[in-house]
Structures are given as C-alpha cells and as structure tokens.
Design a protein around this motif. Structure first.
Motif, mmCIF file in Angstrom:
data_model
loop_
_atom_site.group_PDB
_atom_site.id
_atom_site.type_symbol
_atom_site.label_atom_id
_atom_site.label_comp_id
_atom_site.label_asym_id
_atom_site.label_seq_id
_atom_site.Cartn_x
_atom_site.Cartn_y
_atom_site.Cartn_z
ATOM 1 N N LEU A 1 0.829 -1.203 0.000
ATOM 2 C CA LEU A 1 0.000 0.000 0.000
ATOM 3 C C LEU A 1 0.865 1.255 0.000
ATOM 4 C CD1 LEU A 1 -3.028 0.457 0.035
ATOM 5 C CD2 LEU A 1 -2.912 0.709 2.511
ATOM 6 N N ALA A 2 1.975 1.205 0.738
ATOM 7 C CA ALA A 2 2.839 2.381 0.830
ATOM 8 C C ALA A 2 3.458 2.699 -0.532
ATOM 9 C CB ALA A 2 3.920 2.155 1.868
ATOM 10 N N GLY A 3 3.635 1.673 -1.360
ATOM 11 C CA GLY A 3 4.269 1.897 -2.654
ATOM 12 C C GLY A 3 3.280 2.157 -3.776
ATOM 13 N N LEU A 4 1.986 2.117 -3.441
ATOM 14 C CA LEU A 4 0.962 2.262 -4.467
ATOM 15 C C LEU A 4 0.894 3.711 -4.947
ATOM 16 C CD1 LEU A 4 -0.856 -0.077 -5.361
ATOM 17 C CD2 LEU A 4 -2.657 0.889 -3.917
ATOM 18 N N VAL B 1 -3.904 5.596 -8.148
ATOM 19 C CA VAL B 1 -4.579 4.300 -8.119
ATOM 20 C C VAL B 1 -5.549 4.252 -6.943
ATOM 21 C CG1 VAL B 1 -4.252 1.820 -7.902
ATOM 22 C CG2 VAL B 1 -2.643 3.168 -9.251
ATOM 23 N N VAL B 2 -5.091 4.777 -5.810
ATOM 24 C CA VAL B 2 -5.960 4.842 -4.631
ATOM 25 C C VAL B 2 -7.192 5.702 -4.959
ATOM 26 C CG1 VAL B 2 -6.121 5.640 -2.254
ATOM 27 C CG2 VAL B 2 -4.056 4.490 -3.047
ATOM 28 N N ILE C 1 -6.486 6.299 3.164
ATOM 29 C CA ILE C 1 -5.825 5.080 2.676
ATOM 30 C C ILE C 1 -4.342 5.346 2.445
ATOM 31 C CG2 ILE C 1 -5.707 3.448 0.751
ATOM 32 C CD1 ILE C 1 -8.732 3.689 0.497
ATOM 33 N N LEU C 2 -4.027 6.568 1.993
ATOM 34 C CA LEU C 2 -2.617 6.905 1.773
ATOM 35 C C LEU C 2 -1.867 7.079 3.094
ATOM 36 C CD1 LEU C 2 -3.000 9.385 -1.190
ATOM 37 C CD2 LEU C 2 -1.882 7.144 -1.240
ATOM 38 N N MET C 3 -2.577 7.580 4.121
ATOM 39 C CA MET C 3 -1.920 7.805 5.409
ATOM 40 C C MET C 3 -1.684 6.506 6.177
ATOM 41 S SD MET C 3 -3.778 11.144 7.040
ATOM 42 C CE MET C 3 -2.774 11.192 8.522
#
Lengths: 310, 316
Positions: free
Chosen positions: B150-153, B157-158, B183-185
């Motif tokens: 998720l951290a590299g997404l 895309v999110v 979601i990014l945090m």
C-alpha cells in the motif's frame, strides 16, 4: 532470634504440611522433598491439624512443572512460601529459578508456548485452575524485576499507576498512598521534593526502590523479586536488603538470587535448585536457610553454597 | 631478520667478503628506492583520485540542491505578493471582481486532512499494536505485507479505487476525498507506530502486567506514552505527505468554488485549487496559484520541522 526453636518449628510445620498433603493425596513425588521425609522420621510429630494451622503456607507449588513448548524447564517442584517470611531460591544459572518465580504470578503466560503442569496454590486456591482471573492474581502477587523498569512517567505517576487501575480515587487518598509506599520503600526522603519529575532520572538503586514502592502501593499479598539487586551496586543492594527485612513484616517474599551471601543474609527458608541431566530444573533441597548454609543434606547443595561447585 | 643481518658482524664461517656485503647493500638500496618511488606515485594517484571524487560528490550535491533552492526562491518571489489578509480570509470570486481568496480551499484542505487523520490514525495505531504483539501470525504477516504494498501504491490508483467505490452512482464528495487520503496515510501511520512500539523495552510491559494491569491498559497507558514522541513524528510526516496530494482528490473531492463543510458534496482543497488556477488562462489566477503553492510549501515545511523538533526533543 533463637535459631534452635525456629528451626524446630519449621521442621514441625513442614512435617505438618506434608502430612496434610499426603492425607489429601496431592504430593505424589516425595523425592522432591527429602527434608520433609526426614523430618517426618526424625522429629516428634505434632498433630497435623495443629501444625498446619500454625503455618499454612501463603503459597505452595505442588508438583509444579513448567514447559516451554515441549521443553520441560522446571520439573516437579513442591515449594511452600510462608507468610511474613522471605523464601530464597538459589542455584546455578539455567536451573529454572526465574522460570519458577515467574510462574508464581503467571508471568510465564506472556511467553508463547509456555504452560504449566501441577498446581500453584495461593491461599488454598490453584492459580492455574480454569476460570481464574490472571489480572487478579497479579494484583495479589506483585513482582519486582531483575532490572529496574520504572515507567517513563513521573515518580508520583509510577507509584500511583497500580492504584489507579482500581478506578478513580480521591486525590488526597492517592497522595497518601504514594507517600506511604515511598516511605516504606525508604525512598521518600530522597524524592519528596521531586515527585513530578521523571522516574528515569533516578539512579539504578532508587529506580529499583521505586519499583518496589510501585509494587507495594497496590497492597499485594506476596512480593516476588527476581534477582532484584543484580543490576545494583553494593550500597544500593544493602538498602534493598534492609527494605526486604522491613517488608517481610507484612508480606510473603520470594527472592531469586545468584548471590549466596544475599540468600544467607536475608532469607528465612531457602530452596536449592539444580539442572537435571534432561536440562529440566528440579528442587533438590528445601530447608531453613540456617540449615542449608551450615549443614545441608545434599552434597550438591553443600558444594554449591561453599563455592566448590562445578 | 633482514635488519639483524645488517648489524651483525660478518659470519666467519660463511666467508663473506667485503664485495659481497657491498653488493647486498646496493641491491637493498635499489629495492628501497623503487619502493619509495612506487609509493610516491601511488600517493599522487590517490591524491588526484581523492580530489576528483570530492569534486564530483560536491557537484552532485550542488546539483541536487539547485532545484530545491530554485523552487523555494521562485515560489516565494512569485507567491508572496499575492498573500494578503483578503486572500486568506475571502472565498472564491470571479476574476473580474479581483479573484477573491482561498479560504474555501484552506477550509476544504483542513476538513479533508482532518477527516483522513480521524479515520486512519486510530486504525493505524491499533493495527500496529496487533502487529507488534503477533508478528508471526498469518494476519500479522498479511498486514505487514499489505502495508508495504500500500505504501508503494501510486496515489492516483488509490483515487481510482475510491472513485469506483464511493463516487460512481453517488456523487463527488468530501468524504470520498478523505477516504482516499486516509488510505494513503494508513501505511505510514501503521509502520512508524509499529517501529516505535518495537523500541519500547519489553520490561515495561512486564512491569505493568505484573502490577495487575490488563493488556489494553498496559498498551494505552504505558506502551503508547513511551513511544509517543516517535509516533507523533510519524503522524506529522503522514499528514505532511497527504497535505500536498492532488491526484487522488481529482476524482473524489473534485474541488469546488464555494466555502463548504458538507461531507456529501464536492469540496475544495489547496492542491486542487492550485491545479485548476494554474491551468486557467488568466494572470490573476496564475498569481493566486503561486500564492497557494507558497501556502502548501509552508505547511509541509512546518510539519517537517515540527516532526524534527519532536524527534530531537525525544533524543534529549
């Protein structure tokens, strides 16, 4: 204290306990308690009921074995812990002393795969029985650890931590408890002007006394001390030892120590542990401290306490 | 041993002549000279190499600094003139009326980031506790692997994911934007909290449990406070990261020209407004875009400096 009379009383009491337990059929392995057997033969028997009533142990392990996964670390230990006395557990490294003392308030539960066989009775109730509240056991059986582990909070908050677990109590009452606990742990005079300061700034010896204050603030019934002085200098060690003598007026104390002089100085009864060939620790002798250090029955105990071991 | 033979008297048994001795000494002298010359040559090479490499690394450092300094100078020079009290306290107005201010975007950003924090921080911290306590269970491993991915997404895309989940069939909304930011945090909050909790010595946990504290009480009144400065640093970095996010908001929060705090309607945000203004053919909007860039930069810089201050405070 008149040694002769005290040792005689112990002998009878042990005898009494043994008989009571044999009566109940809960002491299957007599080999773990050679002293009890000998006493039973060599001392004038009192009535079992009398002796048991005189000194019913505060805690008592019964054929206790502790396993880490499949490995048995402690085997069949039957150890009485008397109220208002100091019980020392000595023995070479790796013989299961720490495992044994940590089983007395179920701290071993924190290690994955650890489990116990046998019983640990606290006032006649098995703390390993199902339906027992572990949190409640740990409140009744407090613990002081090898390395001082004050919380990174103020001195006041450290002592108040355990008390606050019981819910809100008035500030004045809490102040009272904190002061009393710090006085009893002989730390009050050194910290009374800086109660709001971080406990991390105290010296190692002060931190350990703070941990003791923290433990007694919740009024436990038994205090377990796992090598409480191993990280301290001789002066701090002396203070802790004096403190233990004070505390034993009110509590049953169990101490694990590598320092035989310490065991001889502070304790009333001593359990000698040894590693068996299968690496499980067993208790090879239990007796009045005076006897363990002057005329032990087991040759290995004699070698160990006289420094000829290994 | 060689030195010994030189100082020793000639061994009569070996019948060494004067000529032999002279010979040996000459050979040794030549060897020593060659060695000295070689080492001098090597030293010259080393000095030159050292100077060249030092120059190259210094140059690379300068090159790396150029864009940073350039951007800061440019943004300050072009943005500062437009930052007036009106700009910060008024909402959007048409360009013909002077263009107004960006209050709506500031409020929108605060709502989006605030809501994203409220959603992601508790989940991240609680999950971190679980992972620290159960690192090798299936769920623990899955969570750690998941957060790494998720951290590299890419953030867009999110955004796309949240678009299909919350926007399609409904409408663009502040809530959708906040979910995308949350979601990014999440991975940042989770991983930093996990790392900080791992640094708390196990003896503290034993101490609290030994006093009869239940596990949850131990976690929240001993372990979390002990790790707090590190956790706060992580939280600030997470907030800084999403404060400048634009891509995931494009098709979730959408952007808006009105001052709004409704969660079910489109909402403005600073980066989105910057994007919109910069693409409009109007010098007023361009100047405002620079001013917004300056505001975002100051916020992110302040958060980063704050995180560093907290971290330093902890080190002392």
């Amino acid at each position: 204290m008149p040694i002769a009379s005290s040792s005689a009383r112990v002998a009878i009491s042990l005898h009494g306990v043994t008989i009571v337990q044999q009566g109940k059929g809960v002491l299957p392995d007599m080999n773990t308690s050679p002293l009890a057997r000998e006493n039973a033969q060599s001392h004038a028997p009192a009535t079992a009921g009398e002796a048991a009533a005189a000194v019913m142990p505060k805690m008592q392990t019964e054929s206790l074995s502790i396993y880490y996964g499949n490995f048995r670390a402690v085997a069949d230990v039957t150890l009485p812990v008397r109220d208002r006395k100091i019980t020392a557990i000595i023995g070479p490294s790796g013989c299961g002393k720490s495992t044994l003392i940590r089983s007395l308030n179920r701290m071993n539960d924190l290690i994955a795969g650890a489990h116990a066989g046998g019983k640990v009775m606290l006032d006649g109730e098995d703390i390993y029985a199902s339906g027992i509240d572990v949190v409640d056991i740990r409140r009744r059986v407090g613990m002081v650890f090898q390395r001082p582990n004050p919380f990174p909070k103020s001195i006041y908050d450290n002592v108040a931590f355990g008390v606050r677990l019981y819910g809100r109590i008035p500030k004045a009452e809490l102040d009272d408890i904190v002061e009393t606990s710090l006085r009893r742990s002989a730390l009050w005079d050194e910290v009374k002007d800086k109660l709001k300061q971080s406990a991390m700034a105290l010296s190692g010896g002060q931190q350990q006394r703070l941990c003791i204050a923290r433990a007694i603030a919740v009024e436990p019934e038994v205090i377990l001390m796992d090598e409480p002085c191993s990280a301290l200098d001789p002066v701090a060690t002396l203070k802790i030892e004096e403190l233990m003598q004070e505390l034993k007026q009110d509590y049953a104390i169990v101490i694990v120590t590598h320092n035989m002089q310490q065991a001889a100085r502070v304790s009333d009864t001593t359990a000698m542990m040894m590693m068996r060939a299968d690496r499980a620790g067993e208790m090879i002798e239990f007796d009045e401290t005076q006897i363990i250090f002057t005329k032990p029955r087991d040759k290995r105990t004699e070698d160990y306490v006289s420094g000829r071991f290994g | 041993m060689a030195r010994g033979t030189m100082t020793d008297p000639p061994n009569p048994a070996a019948r060494t002549t004067e000529a032999d001795v002279a010979d040996t000494q000459a050979i040794r002298a030549r060897a020593r000279q060659r060695r000295v010359q070689a080492s001098m040559a090597r030293e010259r090479v080393r000095r030159v190499t050292n100077a060249v490499m030092l120059g190259l690394t210094g140059l690379a450092t300068l090159l790396a600094l150029i864009p940073l300094v350039w951007i800061i100078v440019d943004v300050v020079l072009l943005g500062a003139p437009s930052i007036t009290p009106d700009f910060l306290t008024q909402s959007f107005k048409p360009a013909s009326l002077g263009g107004g201010g960006v209050l709506h975007a500031i409020v929108g950003s605060l709502i989006l980031v605030g809501l994203a924090s409220v959603m992601s921080i508790p989940i991240g911290i609680l999950a971190a506790f679980y992972v620290v306590r159960n690192p090798n269970t299936t769920l623990g491993l899955a969570v750690r692997f998941g957060t790494d991915v998720l951290a590299g997404l890419p953030s867009i895309v999110v955004g796309l994911f949240v678009y299909t989940l919350l926007v399609v069939g409904r409408s663009y909304s502040a809530l959708a934007g906040a979910v995308a930011l949350a979601i990014l945090m999440l991975p940042i909050v989770l991983r930093t909290t996990e790392e900080m909790l791992k640094l708390v010595p196990d003896s503290l946990r034993e101490g609290a449990l030994g006093l009869g504290a239940p596990e949850w009480k131990t976690a929240f009144s001993v372990l979390l406070p002990a790790a707090l400065t590190g956790v706060l640093t992580g939280l600030m970095l997470a907030v800084a990261r999403v404060s400048g996010e634009t891509a995931p908001l494009l098709f979730t929060a959408l952007g808006s020209n009105v001052l709004s705090s409704a969660l079910n309607r489109p909402i403005a945000s600073l980066p989105l407004t910057l994007f919109v203004y910069a693409t409009q053919p109007d010098p007023i909007r361009h100047a405002q875009a620079w001013a917004i860039a300056l505001i975002i930069m100051v916020i992110v810089l302040a958060l980063n400096i704050g995180a560093r201050l907290i971290a330093r405070h902890r080190a002392m």
